[in-house]
Scaffold this active site. Structure first.
Site, short mmCIF file in Angstrom:
data_model
loop_
_atom_site.label_atom_id
_atom_site.label_comp_id
_atom_site.label_asym_id
_atom_site.label_seq_id
_atom_site.Cartn_x
_atom_site.Cartn_y
_atom_site.Cartn_z
CE LYS A 22 111.36 72.78 6.18
NZ LYS A 22 112.80 73.08 6.30
CG ASN A 23 113.29 74.00 2.65
OD1 ASN A 23 113.13 74.31 3.83
ND2 ASN A 23 113.76 72.81 2.27
NE ARG A 102 123.21 74.49 7.21
CZ ARG A 102 124.52 74.61 7.33
NH1 ARG A 102 125.09 74.34 8.47
NH2 ARG A 102 125.26 75.00 6.33
CB CYS A 126 122.64 69.59 11.72
SG CYS A 126 121.30 69.06 10.71
NE ARG A 131 122.29 70.86 6.69
CZ ARG A 131 121.04 71.23 6.93
NH1 ARG A 131 120.49 71.02 8.09
NH2 ARG A 131 120.34 71.83 6.00
CG ASP A 134 133.18 75.23 3.57
OD1 ASP A 134 131.99 74.96 3.80
OD2 ASP A 134 133.87 74.56 2.77
CG LEU A 135 130.55 76.13 0.25
CD1 LEU A 135 129.49 75.38 -0.54
CD2 LEU A 135 131.89 76.08 -0.48
CE LYS A 171 129.05 69.22 -0.81
NZ LYS A 171 129.53 68.59 0.40
CB VAL A 172 125.42 72.63 -5.95
CG1 VAL A 172 124.06 73.32 -5.96
CG2 VAL A 172 125.98 72.54 -7.36
CB SER A 173 125.79 75.55 -0.94
OG SER A 173 125.08 76.11 0.16
CB VAL A 174 120.01 75.26 -1.25
CG1 VAL A 174 118.74 76.09 -1.17
CG2 VAL A 174 119.81 74.08 -2.21
CG ASP A 316 114.96 68.30 1.59
OD1 ASP A 316 115.91 67.85 2.25
OD2 ASP A 316 114.76 69.52 1.43
CB ILE A 338 122.73 66.16 -0.72
CG1 ILE A 338 122.18 65.99 -2.14
CG2 ILE A 338 122.80 67.63 -0.31
CD1 ILE A 338 122.90 66.73 -3.23
NE ARG A 408 112.59 71.81 11.99
CZ ARG A 408 113.57 71.28 11.26
NH1 ARG A 408 114.07 70.11 11.57
NH2 ARG A 408 114.08 71.92 10.25
#
Ligand code: EPZ
Length: 429
Positions: A22-23, A102, A126, A131, A134-135, A171-174, A316, A338, A408
Site C-alpha cells: 500500500k505505502n 493523509r 489523525c 502529524r 511543516d517539513l 526529522k526523518v519523514s517518509v 507500522d 515515531i 484500508r
C-alpha cells in the site's frame, strides 16, 4: 458496518500470497501527475486506500484503466492499473478528500512541479498523532516555492517553475521525502536532500521516477540527489511486496505456531522486524517462493523493541508485535518513537486479557499464558490487525468492530488466513 469474527486456537499452516505494498502504491500513483503520458503500475493491491486515491487523482484529471477488468469474477490479488494525467484539470485538493487520507496531501509536490501552483487542504488531525506538514512546507520553500496558509489550505506557487536547492530534513519523514523527490524531478538544476527517509518505498518511487526519465540517485541512503529534467515520460513499474503485511503474518504465525510460506515476500525489506520475530522463537528463512515462518510449541520469548525509521523496527508493526508479546513467557518493553499517540490498541488488547502498562512512549507487556476472546474495536489500520493476531491465539470467539480500517490496508485478510486453517469470517450487515 462489517465485523470480523475469529475463533482462536488453530495453528496456521500453508501459504499466504503477499500483496503489493500500500505505502509504495500510493506515492507511485501520485507520481502519475508528473507526466501527460501513461504510467502503468503492476502489483497494485486492491484496497480501500487505493480506491480512494484513484477518486482523488480523478479530481485532478487522472484517467485510469485496469487490465483485464472483470471485477466480479476476479478473485485474484493485486492488479495492473494504467494512470494517465493527460491534462491537469484542477490544482485544488479539497478538504473533503484530503481529510479522508493523509497521503493525498502528497499531490502538492507533483502539482506544483508540473503546473506551478497547488492548493491543498491541510490534512487535519489523525488517530495516531498530530502529524504536521511543516517539513513539506520548509522543503518546498527550499526549492523556490512561495507558500501561504489560507483558510486551512496550503497554497503553493512557483510561477517560473521550481529551482533545485539543498534541504536537510530536521526529522526523518517518509511523506516529505516522497514529495520533495517528486517535486525536484522537474525543478531547474540540482536538488540535494539530506537526512532523507531510507524506506524501501522511497527506493521503489525513485526507481519509477528514473524509469520515467528522471535523474535521481542515492535513494535508500540518507542523501538523495536529483538533477531536474524538463519533462517526464510514461513508464511501466512494479509495486514492491508489502513488508508490513509480511511482518504482520510472520507475527501471526509466531503467535499461533505453525508453518507458513509468505509467497513473494522479500526478507531484505524487513530484516529488523524478522530478526525480532526470530528472537521471539520463530524460525525464518528466505526461500525461492518467499519467506517461510515456522514455530513449534515452545514458549514465545519476550523481546524489547524500539520503533525507528528504516532500517530500524517499523512503527507500522509495533501494534502487531505487541499482540505477539501479550503471550510471551516474560516481560517486554515496546517503545514508540515515531508517533506520539500510537498505543490505542493497548486497551483493546487488555479486553482479551493482556497485561500492559503504559509509561510515556513505552508499553510494558507482561506475558500471560492465555488470552480469551472478546468483542473489540479498532481505531486504526495497524491496531485492528494486532487484534486479529491476538484473536487468532485467544481461546474462544473474538469479534472485531470497525473493519473498514482493515480494508484500508490488508487485501483479502480473511481469505488469506482461512486458507491457512484459521477460523475467521466477515459478518456483513
Ligand atoms: C508514512 O506516513 C506511512 N504512510 C505510515 O504508514 C508510516 O507509519 C510512517 O510513514 C512512518 O513510517 C504512508 O506511506 C502512506 P512520516 P508519513 O512523515 O509519511 C512527523 C500505515 O499504517 N512529521 O514519516 O505520514 C510525523 O508527525 C501508515 O500504513 C513532522 O513533524 O509519516 C511523525 O512523527 C500510518 N512534520 C514523523 O514525522 C512533517 O511535515 C514521521 O512521519 C511531516 C512529518
Amino acid at each position: 458496518m462489517d465485523r470480523i469474527r475469529i475463533v482462536g486456537g488453530n495453528p496456521l499452516s500453508g501459504a499466504i500470497p503477499i500483496s503489493g505494498a500500500k505505502n509504495a502504491a500510493l506515492p507511485l500513483m501520485i507520481a502519475s501527475l508528473l507526466t501527460d503520458d501513461t504510467l502503468t503500475l503492476d502489483n497494485v493491491p486492491r484496497l480501500a486506500d487505493v480506491e480512494q486515491l484513484i477518486r482523488i487523482l480523478g479530481n485532478h484529471g487522472v484517467d485510469y484503466s485496469v487490465n483485464g477488468r472483470r471485477e466480479s469474477q476476479d478473485s485474484g490479488y493485486s492488479r495492473t492499473i494504467h494512470f494517465t494525467a493527460r491534462t491537469i484539470v484542477d490544482t485544488v485538493a479539497p478538504y473533503e478528500l484530503v481529510s479522508k487520507m493523509r497521503a493525498s496531501f502528497w499531490v502538492i509536490g507533483p502539482l506544483l512541479a508540473r503546473m506551478g501552483e497547488a492548493r491543498v487542504s491541510l490534512p487535519g488531525g489523525c488517530a495516531i498523532g498530530t502529524r504536521p506538514v511543516d517539513l513539506f512546507i520548509e522543503g518546498l520553500r527550499a526549492l523556490g516555492a512561495d507558500i501561504d496558509i489560507d483558510n486551512g489550505y496550503v497554497v503553493a506557487r512557483a510561477k517560473k517553475g521550481l529551482a533545485g536547492g539543498r534541504y536537510r530534513f530536521p526529522k526523518v519523514s517518509v511523506g516529505a521525502t516522497h514529495v520533495l523527490m517528486m517535486a525536484a524531478t522537474l525543478a531547474k538544476g540540482q536538488t540535494v536532500l539530506e537526512n532523507a527517509a531510507r524506506e524501501p518505498e522511497i527506493v521503489n518511487l525513485a526507481d519509477c521516477l528514473n524509469a520515467m526519465g528522471a535523474k535521481v540517485s542515492g535513494a535508500g541512503t540518507d542523501t538523495i540527489t536529483i538533477d531536474g529534467v524538463a519533462s517526464l515520460s510514461g513508464a511501466r513499474h512494479r509495486v514492491i511486496p508489502d513488508r508490513i503485511e509480511t511482518g504482520t503474518y510472520a507475527m501471526a504465525v509466531a503467535m499461533t505456531g505453525g508453518d507458513v510460506v509468505l509467497e513473494g515476500a522479500r526478507a531484505d525489506l524487513l530484516e529488523a522486524a524478522l530478526d525480532v520475530v526470530a528472537r521471539s522463537g520463530a524460525e525464518i528463512s528466505q526461500t525461492n517462493e518467499g519467506v517461510r515462518v515456522t514455530r513449534n510449541g515452545a514458549g514465545i520469548a519476550p523481546v524489547d523493541v524500539v520503533t525507528e525509521p528504516f532500517p530500524g523496527f517499523p512503527t507500522d508493526l509495533q501494534a502487531q508485535f505487541m499482540g505477539l508479546m501479550t503471550m510471551s513467557t516474560g516481560q517486554a518493553t515496546i517503545t514508540e518513537t515515531i508517533f506520539e499517540n500510537r498505543f490505542m490498541h493497548v486497551q483493546e488488547l487488555a479486553r482479551l486479557g493482556a497485561r500492559i502498562s503504559l509509561s510515556g512512549q513505552s508499553a510494558v507487556v507482561e506475558g500471560v499464558s492465555k488470552l480469551k476472546g472478546a468483542p473489540v474495536m479498532a481505531t486504526d489500520l495497524r491496531a485492528s490487525v494486532s487484534l486479529v493476531i491476538a484473536g487468532l491465539a485467544a481461546e474462544g470467539e473474538t469479534v472485531i468492530n470497525r473493519v473498514y480500517h482493515l480494508d484500508r490496508g490488508f487485501e483479502q485478510l480473511e481469505a488469506k488466513l482461512s486458507r491457512c486453517g484459521a477460523t475467521i469470517e466477515r459478518l456483513s450487515e
